[in-house]
Design a protein around this motif. Structure first.
Motif, PDB file in Angstrom:
ATOM      1  N   VAL A   9      77.650  74.849  -5.943  1.00  0.00           N
ATOM      2  CA  VAL A   9      77.753  73.597  -5.178  1.00  0.00           C
ATOM      3  C   VAL A   9      78.489  72.551  -6.009  1.00  0.00           C
ATOM      4  O   VAL A   9      79.364  71.834  -5.500  1.00  0.00           O
ATOM      5  CB  VAL A   9      76.353  73.108  -4.739  1.00  0.00           C
ATOM      6  N   ALA A  10      78.201  72.477  -7.305  1.00  0.00           N
ATOM      7  CA  ALA A  10      78.887  71.517  -8.180  1.00  0.00           C
ATOM      8  C   ALA A  10      80.389  71.834  -8.268  1.00  0.00           C
ATOM      9  O   ALA A  10      81.211  70.915  -8.265  1.00  0.00           O
ATOM     10  CB  ALA A  10      78.256  71.530  -9.573  1.00  0.00           C
ATOM     11  N   MET A  11      80.730  73.121  -8.335  1.00  0.00           N
ATOM     12  CA  MET A  11      82.162  73.474  -8.376  1.00  0.00           C
ATOM     13  C   MET A  11      82.871  73.032  -7.105  1.00  0.00           C
ATOM     14  O   MET A  11      83.970  72.478  -7.162  1.00  0.00           O
ATOM     15  CB  MET A  11      82.350  74.982  -8.569  1.00  0.00           C
ATOM     16  N   LEU A  12      82.254  73.272  -5.964  1.00  0.00           N
ATOM     17  CA  LEU A  12      82.881  72.931  -4.683  1.00  0.00           C
ATOM     18  C   LEU A  12      83.006  71.420  -4.505  1.00  0.00           C
ATOM     19  O   LEU A  12      84.079  70.911  -4.150  1.00  0.00           O
ATOM     20  CB  LEU A  12      82.082  73.549  -3.534  1.00  0.00           C
ATOM     21  N   ARG A  66      81.606  58.149  -4.157  1.00  0.00           N
ATOM     22  CA  ARG A  66      80.355  57.850  -4.871  1.00  0.00           C
ATOM     23  C   ARG A  66      79.195  58.706  -4.362  1.00  0.00           C
ATOM     24  O   ARG A  66      78.402  59.220  -5.151  1.00  0.00           O
ATOM     25  CB  ARG A  66      80.019  56.363  -4.758  1.00  0.00           C
ATOM     26  N   LEU A  67      79.090  58.867  -3.044  1.00  0.00           N
ATOM     27  CA  LEU A  67      77.984  59.652  -2.485  1.00  0.00           C
ATOM     28  C   LEU A  67      78.110  61.131  -2.869  1.00  0.00           C
ATOM     29  O   LEU A  67      77.132  61.756  -3.295  1.00  0.00           O
ATOM     30  CB  LEU A  67      77.918  59.488  -0.973  1.00  0.00           C
ATOM     31  N   ALA A  68      79.297  61.691  -2.710  1.00  0.00           N
ATOM     32  CA  ALA A  68      79.503  63.091  -3.109  1.00  0.00           C
ATOM     33  C   ALA A  68      79.315  63.229  -4.617  1.00  0.00           C
ATOM     34  O   ALA A  68      78.770  64.232  -5.096  1.00  0.00           O
ATOM     35  CB  ALA A  68      80.892  63.572  -2.694  1.00  0.00           C
ATOM     36  N   GLY A  69      79.732  62.223  -5.362  1.00  0.00           N
ATOM     37  CA  GLY A  69      79.556  62.248  -6.810  1.00  0.00           C
ATOM     38  C   GLY A  69      78.095  62.262  -7.212  1.00  0.00           C
ATOM     39  O   GLY A  69      77.715  62.928  -8.179  1.00  0.00           O
ATOM     40  N   ARG A  70      77.268  61.550  -6.480  1.00  0.00           N
ATOM     41  CA  ARG A  70      75.827  61.557  -6.787  1.00  0.00           C
ATOM     42  C   ARG A  70      75.231  62.946  -6.587  1.00  0.00           C
ATOM     43  O   ARG A  70      74.446  63.414  -7.408  1.00  0.00           O
ATOM     44  CB  ARG A  70      75.104  60.527  -5.919  1.00  0.00           C
ATOM     45  N   VAL A  71      75.608  63.597  -5.497  1.00  0.00           N
ATOM     46  CA  VAL A  71      75.117  64.957  -5.260  1.00  0.00           C
ATOM     47  C   VAL A  71      75.663  65.892  -6.340  1.00  0.00           C
ATOM     48  O   VAL A  71      74.943  66.753  -6.850  1.00  0.00           O
ATOM     49  CB  VAL A  71      75.497  65.451  -3.846  1.00  0.00           C
ATOM     50  N   TRP A  72      76.930  65.715  -6.716  1.00  0.00           N
ATOM     51  CA  TRP A  72      77.542  66.528  -7.776  1.00  0.00           C
ATOM     52  C   TRP A  72      76.791  66.359  -9.093  1.00  0.00           C
ATOM     53  O   TRP A  72      76.502  67.346  -9.772  1.00  0.00           O
ATOM     54  CB  TRP A  72      79.017  66.139  -7.939  1.00  0.00           C
TER      55      TRP A  72
END
Length: 166
Positions: free
Chosen positions: A20-23, A40-46
């Protein structure tokens, strides 16, 4: 639950977090503009996926049973670089954030290459012995990452419009 049963569950969860982090990392690095709400939101999940991957790695000791290996040193290093990148984002040090997060992402890609290049590691073994299960797990990770992307894009589109002048 025995140690082997814990590892049998932990390794796929570790690999799922890394996938998931790679994607999400690829999506966030490729898209423009940077720094907007979806980034920012996708970055938080990453970041959560990265911390999960890093921290879970300390419980996986298959290379040197019962002991830490040089790979755990890379995990500790990545924990530091990820934390610096996160701190830089919070304190608006954009260039430092970009460098450390990009470096952390490319480190993740290097770890993935190492995980698939050695035939005795789990991913190549799963590919040979459990290809359907591996494919389903990869598809699930892709769906999770896609759901995050759709959600963060939708949240941007759902932002209320500025009031019109009368």
């Amino acid at each position: 639950m025995s140690d082997n049963n814990v590892i049998d569950v932990l390794i796929p969860l570790h690999a799922s977090g890394a996938t998931v982090a790679m994607l999400l990392g690829a999506w966030n690095l490729r898209r423009n503009p940077k720094g907007d709400r979806p980034h920012r939101l996708a970055g938080r999940v990453w970041v959560v996926a990265m911390y999960w991957t890093i921290l879970s790695s300390f419980f996986i000791k298959e290379l040197t049973p019962g002991h830490f290996s040089w790979i755990h040193g890379l995990s500790a290093f990545t924990f530091v670089t990820l934390s610096i990148g996160l701190w830089a984002a919070v304190t608006h040090r954009v260039e430092t954030h970009r460098r450390f997060m990009t470096g952390s992402y490319f480190g993740l890609l290097g770890a993935f290459a190492g995980a698939v290049a050695v035939p005795s590691r789990d991913i190549p073994q799963w590919l040979v012995h459990e290809p359907l299960r591996l494919t389903l797990a990869a598809a699930a990770c892709l769906l999770v990452a896609a759901a995050v992307v759709v959600t963060v894009r939708h949240r941007r589109a759902a932002k209320p419009a500025a009031p019109a002048d009368s």
